[in-house]
Enzyme design. Structure first.
Site, mmCIF file in Angstrom:
data_model
loop_
_atom_site.group_PDB
_atom_site.id
_atom_site.type_symbol
_atom_site.label_atom_id
_atom_site.label_comp_id
_atom_site.label_asym_id
_atom_site.label_seq_id
_atom_site.Cartn_x
_atom_site.Cartn_y
_atom_site.Cartn_z
ATOM 1 N N ASP A 17 51.124 -19.543 16.997
ATOM 2 C CA ASP A 17 50.942 -18.766 16.404
ATOM 3 C C ASP A 17 52.044 -18.385 15.240
ATOM 4 O O ASP A 17 53.082 -18.351 14.704
ATOM 5 C CB ASP A 17 51.645 -17.526 17.503
ATOM 6 N N GLY A 18 50.815 -17.214 14.062
ATOM 7 C CA GLY A 18 51.693 -17.023 13.541
ATOM 8 C C GLY A 18 51.485 -17.743 11.668
ATOM 9 O O GLY A 18 51.689 -17.509 10.828
ATOM 10 N N ASN A 19 50.077 -18.452 11.776
ATOM 11 C CA ASN A 19 49.617 -19.136 10.840
ATOM 12 C C ASN A 19 49.225 -18.140 9.552
ATOM 13 O O ASN A 19 49.224 -17.960 8.736
ATOM 14 C CB ASN A 19 48.009 -19.490 11.001
ATOM 15 N N ARG A 64 50.210 -14.870 9.214
ATOM 16 C CA ARG A 64 51.247 -13.742 9.371
ATOM 17 C C ARG A 64 51.926 -15.316 7.621
ATOM 18 O O ARG A 64 52.281 -14.745 6.765
ATOM 19 C CB ARG A 64 51.801 -13.468 9.799
ATOM 20 N N ARG A 66 44.393 -16.513 4.774
ATOM 21 C CA ARG A 66 44.824 -16.784 5.842
ATOM 22 C C ARG A 66 44.624 -18.396 6.252
ATOM 23 O O ARG A 66 45.617 -18.574 6.957
ATOM 24 C CB ARG A 66 43.713 -16.189 7.016
ATOM 25 N N HIS A 118 46.311 -21.780 8.393
ATOM 26 C CA HIS A 118 45.676 -22.436 8.733
ATOM 27 C C HIS A 118 46.107 -24.021 8.992
ATOM 28 O O HIS A 118 46.218 -24.859 9.927
ATOM 29 C CB HIS A 118 44.359 -22.186 10.226
ATOM 30 N N ASN A 161 39.239 -15.478 20.080
ATOM 31 C CA ASN A 161 39.237 -15.541 18.624
ATOM 32 C C ASN A 161 37.698 -15.220 17.572
ATOM 33 O O ASN A 161 37.592 -15.460 16.404
ATOM 34 C CB ASN A 161 39.590 -17.028 18.457
ATOM 35 N N ARG A 171 55.636 -20.746 22.258
ATOM 36 C CA ARG A 171 55.582 -19.712 21.012
ATOM 37 C C ARG A 171 55.787 -19.767 20.451
ATOM 38 O O ARG A 171 57.286 -18.834 19.961
ATOM 39 C CB ARG A 171 54.862 -18.636 22.465
ATOM 40 N N SER A 199 49.370 -14.734 26.726
ATOM 41 C CA SER A 199 47.397 -14.668 26.021
ATOM 42 C C SER A 199 47.168 -15.278 25.950
ATOM 43 O O SER A 199 45.987 -15.694 25.750
ATOM 44 C CB SER A 199 47.870 -14.535 24.331
HETATM 45 C C1 FPP Z 1 47.253 -18.555 15.650
HETATM 46 O O1 FPP Z 1 47.884 -17.854 14.150
HETATM 47 C C2 FPP Z 1 46.718 -19.539 15.890
HETATM 48 C C3 FPP Z 1 45.183 -19.855 15.572
HETATM 49 C C4 FPP Z 1 43.793 -18.401 16.457
HETATM 50 C C5 FPP Z 1 44.926 -20.849 15.520
HETATM 51 C C6 FPP Z 1 45.500 -22.432 15.723
HETATM 52 C C7 FPP Z 1 45.390 -23.256 15.240
HETATM 53 C C8 FPP Z 1 45.700 -24.431 13.821
HETATM 54 C C9 FPP Z 1 47.115 -24.202 14.296
HETATM 55 C C10 FPP Z 1 45.073 -25.755 13.621
HETATM 56 C C11 FPP Z 1 44.135 -26.211 14.535
HETATM 57 C C12 FPP Z 1 43.133 -26.390 14.948
HETATM 58 C C13 FPP Z 1 42.006 -26.415 15.433
HETATM 59 C C14 FPP Z 1 40.772 -25.551 15.623
HETATM 60 C C15 FPP Z 1 41.896 -28.079 15.200
HETATM 61 P P1 FPP Z 1 46.616 -16.333 14.481
HETATM 62 O O2 FPP Z 1 45.762 -16.974 13.260
HETATM 63 O O3 FPP Z 1 46.537 -15.629 14.739
HETATM 64 O O4 FPP Z 1 47.840 -15.765 12.982
HETATM 65 P P2 FPP Z 1 48.777 -14.348 12.857
HETATM 66 O O5 FPP Z 1 49.828 -13.409 14.294
HETATM 67 O O6 FPP Z 1 49.783 -14.653 11.865
HETATM 68 O O7 FPP Z 1 47.446 -13.547 12.097
#
Ligand code: FPP
Length: 242
Positions: free
Chosen positions: A22-24, A26, A35, A39, A70, A190, A198
Site C-alpha cells: 500500500d501507499g503507491n 500517496r 498515481r 504503481h 480496485n 502492510r 483489507s
Molecule cells: C495500493 O496502493 C496498491 C495497489 C492497489 C496496487 C499494487 C500494485 C503494484 C505494487 C504493482 C504490481 C502490480 C501488478 C498488477 C503486477 P494505493 O494505490 O492504494 O496507494 P494509496 O493508498 O497511497 O492511494
C-alpha cells in the site's frame, strides 16, 4: 544468516509471508506525479523483494496486486494496473523460471479481459515445475469472495449426498479455495501506514502475525523485509493455546 544487521534464524522462517503493497498513490502524490508513477515504482519494489528472497528462502510469498474493490478506481488507473500485469508476465516469467520460482495468480476471472487471462494462465503453466519458492500474486482477488466461491463449489460437489457433509472438515474446505495447498500465512506485512487486512487472504491469515510500516510501498526495502522477519521471529505465537 545475517542480512542488513539482522540475525535471522533459518529454522524459524515464516512459511508464508503475505504483503499488502500500500501507499503507491500517496508516494506519487507527494512528488506531484500521477498515481501511475507510484504503481510503476511499486512494481520495481516488488521485483526487488522477489529477487532478494532468493537469499532468504521464504517458501511462499503472496502479494496483493489488485483487489476486487480496485475496479472502482478511475478507468485510467485500472488500465495502468492491467498493463502492469501484462508486463509482469511478458517480461518477468523467464526470470522467474531461471530462478526456479513458481508463479501463482490467485483471484476470480470475472471482468478480466480474456487476452490477459490467457497470458496469466500461460505464465503459471510455464513455471509449474519450479520449486525453490512460490510467488502468489493476488489479482482481482477478494478474501470474502474467495470464501463464497469455495462455498459455491462445495454446494455443487455435495448435491444429492448432503449427509457426507457430516465429516466435512476445515481441510476439506481449504481444498476448495482458489489455491488448494497454500500454507497458512505466518506473517502479514502492510506498508503505507494503514493497520488493517483489507480483505486479503482472510481464511489463510487467522493466526498471521501482523507487521506494519508507515513507509509507502515504493520506499520499502530488502532491509525492511528483514526487519519484519526478525521481529516476527521474536514474537511468541500460541495459536490459542498457552
Ligand atoms: C495500493 O496502493 C496498491 C495497489 C492497489 C496496487 C499494487 C500494485 C503494484 C505494487 C504493482 C504490481 C502490480 C501488478 C498488477 C503486477 P494505493 O494505490 O492504494 O496507494 P494509496 O493508498 O497511497 O492511494
Amino acid at each position: 544468516m545475517r542480512h542488513y544487521g539482522f540475525d535471522l534464524d533459518e529454522k524459524k522462517l515464516p512459511a508464508h509471508i503475505a504483503i499488502i503493497m500500500d501507499g503507491n498513490g500517496r508516494w506519487a502524490q507527494e512528488r506531484s506525479f500521477e498515481r501511475a508513477k507510484g504503481h510503476e515504482k511499486g512494481y520495481e519494489t516488488l521485483k526487488r523483494i522477489i529477487d532478494f528472497n532468493k537469499k532468504i528462502g521464504v517458501k511462499t510469498i503472496s502479494v496483493y496486486a489488485f483487489s476486487t474493490e480496485n475496479w472502482q478506481r478511475p478507468q485510467k488507473e485500472v488500465s495502468f494496473l492491467m498493463q502492469l500485469a501484462v508486463n509482469l508476465v511478458q517480461e518477468y516469467t523467464d526470470t522467474l523460471i531461471r530462478n526456479n520460482i513458481r508463479l501463482l495468480i490467485t483471484g476470480t476471472d470475472d471482468n478480466v479481459e480474456a487476452g490477459l487471462l490467457s497470458l496469466l494462465k500461460e505464465a503459471m503453466k510455464r513455471t509449474e515445475h519450479c520449486d525453490f519458492y512460490t510467488l502468489n500474486i493476488a489479482f482481482n482477488y477478494g478474501g470474502r469472495r474467495e470464501i463464497v466461491d469455495a462455498c459455491k463449489k462445495i454446494v455443487v460437489a455435495y448435491k444429492g449426498r448432503e449427509k457426507d457433509l457430516r465429516n466435512f472438515s476445515e481441510g476439506d474446505f481449504e481444498n476448495n479455495l482458489y489455491q488448494a495447498g497454500l500454507p497458512d500465512v505466518d506473517l502479514m506485512i502492510r506498508s503505507g501506514g494503514e493497520m488493517r487486512i483489507s480483505n486479503f487472504l482472510l481464511w489463510q491469515s487467522v493466526y498471521a502475525e501482523l507487521w506494519f510500516t508507515k513507509k509507502f510501498w515504493p520506499d520499502f526495502t530488502a532491509k525492511d523485509f528483514c526487519r519484519a522477519i526478525y521481529q516476527y521471529q521474536g514474537r511468541k505465537r500460541r495459536f490459542g493455546g498457552l
